[in-house]
Write an enzyme that holds these catalytic residues in place. Structure first.
Site, PDB file in Angstrom:
ATOM      1  N   GLY A  84       0.832  -1.210   0.000  1.00  0.00           N
ATOM      2  CA  GLY A  84       0.000   0.000   0.000  1.00  0.00           C
ATOM      3  C   GLY A  84       0.855   1.245   0.000  1.00  0.00           C
ATOM      4  N   GLY A  86       2.721   3.477   1.463  1.00  0.00           N
ATOM      5  CA  GLY A  86       3.363   3.649   2.761  1.00  0.00           C
ATOM      6  C   GLY A  86       4.024   5.009   2.908  1.00  0.00           C
ATOM      7  CE  LYS A 107       7.904   7.186  -4.624  1.00  0.00           C
ATOM      8  NZ  LYS A 107       8.521   6.751  -5.878  1.00  0.00           N
ATOM      9  CG  ASP A 119      10.844   7.475   7.308  1.00  0.00           C
ATOM     10  OD1 ASP A 119      10.377   7.005   6.243  1.00  0.00           O
ATOM     11  OD2 ASP A 119      11.971   7.998   7.394  1.00  0.00           O
ATOM     12  N   GLY A 120       7.435   6.839   6.237  1.00  0.00           N
ATOM     13  CA  GLY A 120       6.574   7.549   5.280  1.00  0.00           C
ATOM     14  C   GLY A 120       7.264   8.710   4.591  1.00  0.00           C
ATOM     15  NE  ARG A 170       4.082   8.452  -7.832  1.00  0.00           N
ATOM     16  CZ  ARG A 170       4.469   7.228  -7.447  1.00  0.00           C
ATOM     17  NH1 ARG A 170       5.531   6.663  -7.977  1.00  0.00           N
ATOM     18  NH2 ARG A 170       3.820   6.567  -6.525  1.00  0.00           N
ATOM     19  CG  ASP A 246       4.935  -3.789  -5.112  1.00  0.00           C
ATOM     20  OD1 ASP A 246       5.416  -4.903  -5.382  1.00  0.00           O
ATOM     21  OD2 ASP A 246       5.584  -2.888  -4.569  1.00  0.00           O
ATOM     22  CG  ASN A 247       7.404  -1.087  -7.640  1.00  0.00           C
ATOM     23  OD1 ASN A 247       6.655  -0.480  -6.881  1.00  0.00           O
ATOM     24  ND2 ASN A 247       8.577  -1.545  -7.254  1.00  0.00           N
ATOM     25  CG  ASP A 256       6.458   2.913  -7.396  1.00  0.00           C
ATOM     26  OD1 ASP A 256       5.964   4.055  -7.435  1.00  0.00           O
ATOM     27  OD2 ASP A 256       6.071   2.046  -6.585  1.00  0.00           O
TER      28      ASP A 256
HETATM   29  P1  AMP Z   1       9.057   0.301  -3.363  1.00  0.00           P
HETATM   30  O1  AMP Z   1       9.558  -1.051  -3.760  1.00  0.00           O
HETATM   31  O2  AMP Z   1      10.107   1.316  -3.112  1.00  0.00           O
HETATM   32  O3  AMP Z   1       8.062   0.796  -4.388  1.00  0.00           O
HETATM   33  O4  AMP Z   1       8.281   0.171  -1.969  1.00  0.00           O
HETATM   34  C1  AMP Z   1       7.643  -1.012  -1.547  1.00  0.00           C
HETATM   35  C2  AMP Z   1       6.645  -0.722  -0.463  1.00  0.00           C
HETATM   36  O5  AMP Z   1       7.285  -0.164   0.691  1.00  0.00           O
HETATM   37  C3  AMP Z   1       5.546   0.242  -0.843  1.00  0.00           C
HETATM   38  O6  AMP Z   1       4.340  -0.216  -0.286  1.00  0.00           O
HETATM   39  C4  AMP Z   1       5.987   1.544  -0.209  1.00  0.00           C
HETATM   40  O7  AMP Z   1       4.904   2.371   0.065  1.00  0.00           O
HETATM   41  C5  AMP Z   1       6.677   1.061   1.073  1.00  0.00           C
HETATM   42  N1  AMP Z   1       7.694   2.006   1.541  1.00  0.00           N
HETATM   43  C6  AMP Z   1       8.876   2.286   0.960  1.00  0.00           C
HETATM   44  N2  AMP Z   1       9.563   3.198   1.679  1.00  0.00           N
HETATM   45  C7  AMP Z   1       8.787   3.529   2.741  1.00  0.00           C
HETATM   46  C8  AMP Z   1       8.952   4.426   3.855  1.00  0.00           C
HETATM   47  N3  AMP Z   1      10.028   5.182   3.997  1.00  0.00           N
HETATM   48  N4  AMP Z   1       7.947   4.461   4.759  1.00  0.00           N
HETATM   49  C9  AMP Z   1       6.858   3.703   4.621  1.00  0.00           C
HETATM   50  N5  AMP Z   1       6.668   2.845   3.609  1.00  0.00           N
HETATM   51  C10 AMP Z   1       7.612   2.752   2.671  1.00  0.00           C
HETATM   52 MG    MG Z   2       6.576   0.808  -5.174  1.00  0.00          MG
END
Ligand code: AMP
Ligand code: MG
Length: 479
Positions: A84, A86, A107, A119-120, A170, A246-247, A256
């Site tokens: 989701g 995040g 983002k 940490d979002g 974005r 998911d990407n 992504d």
């Molecule tokens: P990504 O492969 O970078 O697209 O991220 C995979 C998942 O991890 C996605 O659901 C992102 O929302 C979550 N995510 C990545 N970095 C963070 C972060 N710093 N804080 C919270 N969720 C994250």
């Molecule tokens: Mg992603």
């Protein structure tokens, strides 16, 4: 700024309302004026402190809603049932000058219910990389999410080291992923699957007639778009780096940007991501992974696919079998055009692969090699001299090309091969400068990547691959 909120009318299991968490001191790093105009956003407002506070998430009005959406996904082949947004928040949507709905997403705007302990937030480096690479991608004619704005937050984020924080604004017709369907399918949630299907057609395939808005039709359309997308990546030497389901965008957009890169010296097996230790997402593997991901999407559509179980699977498999020929046709056509060959005469394996093998064998720069072949065949001396200055091994390639038995001369009038791609070493230099407070390199690169500068105005430095000592073999995942 007034935005609409389609998600608030979607099944509630697909999202959670969530507000951004404010940041210390928003500052503008880059603003994409052209995209802003297309979205009818006032540039003076966007650049003002009110605009910055808005896009940094500091001025969310009481009655203003933003949402985080949920999805699942196969990450490096392992199913994760709950991912989701995040570190992303959907602010809402607006319409662009062509009447296309465009979502605005932040983002790095703080934790959401899907942050899973993260940490979002986003460090400034990845924000700059996505800002530059996604807009370069758009300028190169490849479908992609867009970037309206890059901000610094004034806060620090903890990664491998302390880093300045950033936020990317974005823009895309939707941010729905293959993984969004997987989340609903894993719960046998037909209501959510149907809602995602409808929203996907509305946002990404609006011209399809009502009778053809079925799961089968969607799979066929996503296969076509993904085949073209990956063929375009291959034709530019681009490596996405994290092709997890998911990407993968349901609209066939590049989505992504993480540890992605355009290759400098060509290698079939090139990997950029430091976490991709098995090379799952290496250059040569991208079409196979796209098909694997499409098969996962097909499975996720089965709960709402009409018909008997056996029949559905036969139908889905028949559609998946169209991926390889569609991809091959796009790839052959793109590479034939890059080499000025007649696509109906030249086979990819017989004529194009040997050129790529030669580049690999001699560690030649992917982008400049194709540009050199085109410029020398067209006797475009200005371009040729510039490329020769940037590619020390040019004589080797010119000899190879002129002595090969290539039936040339099918060049299109316009220049096909770009001189400029977002080079990793340039982006890394811009990130380092911006981390120290100087954004001029990032601005210069943004202008270089998003305009079509006259050859006379370019230097060898603008188009050159890195010196061997500076080669960056890995983009640190840095998320
Ligand atoms: P990504 O492969 O970078 O697209 O991220 C995979 C998942 O991890 C996605 O659901 C992102 O929302 C979550 N995510 C990545 N970095 C963070 C972060 N710093 N804080 C919270 N969720 C994250
Ligand atoms: Mg992603």
């Amino acid at each position: 700024m007034k935005l609409s909120h389609t998600y608030l009318t979607q099944p509630h299991q697909l999202y959670k309302e969530c507000k951004p968490t404010s940041v210390a001191n928003p500052g503008l790093l880059g603003y994409n004026s052209q995209l802003g105009q297309e979205l009818d956003i006032s540039e003076s407002w966007a650049r003002s402190s009110t605009g910055l506070e808005f896009f940094a998430g500091n001025s969310m009005l009481e009655d203003y809603t933003s949402v985080a959406t949920v999805y699942a996904g196969f990450q490096f082949g392992q199913y994760n049932p709950q991912l989701g947004d995040g570190r992303a928040l959907l602010l809402g949507e607006t319409q662009d000058s062509e009447g296309q709905v465009q979502e605005l997403q932040l983002k790095g705007a703080g934790p959401t219910p899907y942050s899973r302990g993260g940490d979002g937030r986003s460090a400034l480096g990845p924000v700059i990389r996505e800002y530059l690479v996604s807009e370069a991608m758009h300028a190169l004619g490849v479908p992609t999410t867009r970037a309206l704005m890059a901000l610094r937050t004034g806060d620090t984020v903890v990664r491998d080291r302390l880093q300045p924080g950033g936020i990317l604004v974005r823009v895309a017709p939707s941010h729905i992923r293959f993984g969004s369907f997987q989340f609903a399918a894993a719960r046998q949630d037909e209501e959510a699957l149907k809602a995602l299907l409808d929203l996907t057609f509305t946002r990404h395939y609006p011209h399809i007639e009502a009778a053809f808005k079925t799961p089968q039709d969607l799979l066929g359309l996503v296969i076509e778009r993904t085949a073209l997308l990956v063929a375009q990546w291959m034709s530019l030497g681009f490596i996405h780096g994290v092709m997890n389901t998911d990407n993968m965008s349901i609209g066939g957009l590049t989505l992504d940007y993480g540890p992605c890169a355009f290759q400098d010296d060509f290698s079939w097996q090139r990997v950029f991501s430091s976490i991709d230790t098995g090379g799952r997402y290496r250059y040569a593997q991208q079409p196979n992974i796209a098909l694997w991901n499409l098969a996962r999407l097909a499975e996720a559509l089965l709960p709402i696919w009409p018909g008997k179980e056996d029949q559905k699977i036969v139908e889905a498999e028949a559609l998946l079998h169209t991926f390889a020929p569609t991809f091959e046709a796009h790839r052959s056509a793109l590479f034939a055009a890059k080499l000025g060959l007649d696509n109906s005469q030249s086979g990819y394996q017989n004529t194009i692969e040997p050129v790529l093998n030669f580049l690999e064998e001699h560690s030649l720069d992917f982008t400049l090699s194709f540009a050199l072949i085109e410029a020398s065949s067209k006797c475009d001396m200005k371009r040729l001299n510039l490329i020769r200055a940037a590619l020390p091994e040019h004589a080797k390639l010119e000899k190879f090309w002129s002595t090969g038995s290539y039936e040339q001369g099918h060049w299109q009038k316009d220049v096909i091969n770009p001189l400029i791609i977002p080079r990793n070493h340039q982006i890394e230099a811009a990130i380092t400068s911006s981390e120290q407070g100087n954004d001029s390199k990032a601005s210069t690169l943004f202008a270089l990547y998003t305009s079509t500068p006259l050859v006379e105005t370019l230097t060898a430095e603008d188009i050159r691959g890195p010196e061997p000592k500076e080669w960056l073999e890995r983009t640190f995942c840095g998320t």
